[in-house]
Design an enzyme around this catalytic site. Structure first.
Site, PDB file in Angstrom:
ATOM      1  CD  GLU A 142      -2.916   5.661   6.597  1.00  0.00           C
ATOM      2  OE1 GLU A 142      -2.883   5.713   5.359  1.00  0.00           O
ATOM      3  OE2 GLU A 142      -2.007   5.149   7.280  1.00  0.00           O
ATOM      4  CD  GLU A 185      -3.677  -2.303   7.258  1.00  0.00           C
ATOM      5  OE1 GLU A 185      -2.574  -2.549   6.776  1.00  0.00           O
ATOM      6  OE2 GLU A 185      -4.321  -1.265   6.990  1.00  0.00           O
ATOM      7  CG  HIS A 245      -5.861   2.104   5.061  1.00  0.00           C
ATOM      8  ND1 HIS A 245      -5.441   3.073   5.941  1.00  0.00           N
ATOM      9  CD2 HIS A 245      -4.866   1.194   4.982  1.00  0.00           C
ATOM     10  CE1 HIS A 245      -4.231   2.755   6.370  1.00  0.00           C
ATOM     11  NE2 HIS A 245      -3.852   1.626   5.805  1.00  0.00           N
ATOM     12  N   GLY A 299       2.745  -0.966   4.255  1.00  0.00           N
ATOM     13  CA  GLY A 299       2.884   0.439   3.885  1.00  0.00           C
ATOM     14  C   GLY A 299       4.349   0.780   3.658  1.00  0.00           C
ATOM     15  N   GLY A 300       4.984   1.360   4.665  1.00  0.00           N
ATOM     16  CA  GLY A 300       6.342   1.891   4.559  1.00  0.00           C
ATOM     17  C   GLY A 300       7.343   0.958   3.886  1.00  0.00           C
ATOM     18  N   GLY A 352       2.435   2.404  10.756  1.00  0.00           N
ATOM     19  CA  GLY A 352       3.411   3.481  10.590  1.00  0.00           C
ATOM     20  C   GLY A 352       4.117   3.874  11.881  1.00  0.00           C
ATOM     21  CB  SER A 355       5.052  -1.696  12.044  1.00  0.00           C
ATOM     22  OG  SER A 355       4.705  -0.337  12.257  1.00  0.00           O
ATOM     23  CG  ASN A 367      -1.694   1.234   1.459  1.00  0.00           C
ATOM     24  OD1 ASN A 367      -1.773   2.066   0.551  1.00  0.00           O
ATOM     25  ND2 ASN A 367      -2.285   1.388   2.631  1.00  0.00           N
ATOM     26  CD1 TRP A 368       3.963   1.199  -2.670  1.00  0.00           C
ATOM     27  CD2 TRP A 368       3.971   2.300  -4.619  1.00  0.00           C
ATOM     28  NE1 TRP A 368       4.886   0.589  -3.479  1.00  0.00           N
ATOM     29  CE2 TRP A 368       4.910   1.247  -4.689  1.00  0.00           C
ATOM     30  CE3 TRP A 368       3.799   3.129  -5.734  1.00  0.00           C
ATOM     31  CZ2 TRP A 368       5.673   1.007  -5.831  1.00  0.00           C
ATOM     32  CZ3 TRP A 368       4.557   2.885  -6.878  1.00  0.00           C
ATOM     33  CH2 TRP A 368       5.483   1.835  -6.921  1.00  0.00           C
ATOM     34  CE  LYS A 369      -0.138   3.325   4.760  1.00  0.00           C
ATOM     35  NZ  LYS A 369      -0.067   3.470   6.203  1.00  0.00           N
TER      36      LYS A 369
HETATM   37  P1  PGA Z   1       2.768   0.395   7.599  1.00  0.00           P
HETATM   38  O1  PGA Z   1       1.311   0.608   6.958  1.00  0.00           O
HETATM   39  O2  PGA Z   1       3.300  -0.903   7.040  1.00  0.00           O
HETATM   40  O3  PGA Z   1       3.576   1.579   7.138  1.00  0.00           O
HETATM   41  O4  PGA Z   1       2.586   0.338   9.076  1.00  0.00           O
HETATM   42  C1  PGA Z   1       0.432  -0.467   6.774  1.00  0.00           C
HETATM   43  C2  PGA Z   1      -0.874   0.027   6.203  1.00  0.00           C
HETATM   44  O5  PGA Z   1      -1.362   1.081   6.629  1.00  0.00           O
HETATM   45  O6  PGA Z   1      -1.483  -0.624   5.314  1.00  0.00           O
END
Ligand code: PGA
Length: 249
Positions: free
Chosen positions: A97, A167, A95, A234-235, A173, A213, A9-11
């Site tokens: 967010e 999640e 998600h 994500g990251g 993050g 994470s 997930n590149w956000k």
């Molecule tokens: P993260 O994000 O790996 O940076 O914690 C995961 C996500 O929000 O899908």
């Protein structure tokens, strides 16, 4: 048997040059990976480019959200047929967010999931508790409402495929991963909910990803848990070397 599925997930990250550099390194590095399904979910503006880049590879394309109407006067929105048209197979829905910053609710998640399925996209539907929920002992109540309200009326033919992603918001993050036991406990709870509400077949074949994470150093232990079938990353999906290490865990 559930095939492990790891999605990046590149956000709201990456410009076209960066995406090109990423795939130049990533595609050759993972071309022989067959035992894990791989997807990357870039921002809308990169979908066309990434679709071309991953064509004929073992990497699939996903989007990060979708609206539920097909077309019309909805300025700024993108519909399921538009995502199909650009080459998406997957779409992340609900998600945290989006729940936190953009007013996403279980009801709108449910509409998006249904619309995605109706147009042949596989939803990756997210659920997970905040730190406050966890500290107040509400983890299972919150996850239950995300899952059951998000999936309400979804399994009409019984053939529908929805990927779920657990999640915990406090792990996204932050570098604080849920321990494998903490994650497994919630994954088993989700699979049990699926079984009670939608039957054994759906419970057994549904992929439940863990997100929050996920890093090369913790993925193997997470994946060794019986009900963790993949990761939503994500990251660590933004760099070709770390995402390669993840899909080759
Ligand atoms: P993260 O994000 O790996 O940076 O914690 C995961 C996500 O929000 O899908």
């Amino acid at each position: 048997m559930r095939t492990p599925f790891i999605a990046g997930n590149w956000k709201m990250n990456m410009l076209s040059g960066e995406a090109e550099d990423f795939f130049k390194e990533f595609l050759p590095a993972v071309k022989d990976v067959q035992s894990v399904k791989i997807a990357v979910c870039p921002v809308y503006t990169l979908l066309h480019q990434v679709s071309e880049l991953v064509r004929d590879s073992n990497v699939k394309l996903g989007a990060q959200n979708v609206f539920w109407e097909e077309k019309g006067a909805y300025t700024g929105e993108i519909s399921p047929p538009m995502l199909k048209d650009v080459g998406c197979e997957y779409v992340i829905i609900g998600h945290s967010e989006r729940r936190q910053h953009f007013g996403e609710t279980n009801e709108t998640v449910n509409k998006r999931v249904k619309a995605a399925l109706a147009h042949g996209l596989t939803p990756i539907m997210c659920c997970g508790e905040t730190l406050e929920d966890r500290e107040n002992g509400k983890t299972f109540d919150v996850v239950k409402s995300h899952i059951l309200e998000g999936l309400q009326g979804v399994y009409e033919s019984g053939k529908e495929e929805v990927v779920l992603a657990y999640e915990p918001v406090w792990a996204i993050g932050t570098g604080k991963t849920a321990s494998p036991d903490q994650a497994q406990e919630v994954h088993a709870f989700i699979r049990n909910l699926l079984q009670e509400n939608f039957g054994e077949d759906i419970a057994q074949r549904t992929i439940i990803q863990y997100g929050g994470s996920v890093k090369p150093k913790n993925i193997a232990e997470l994946m060794s848990q019986p009900d963790i079938d993949g990761g939503l990353v994500g990251g660590a999906s933004l760099k070709a070397d770390s995402f390669t290490a993840l899909v080759k865990y």
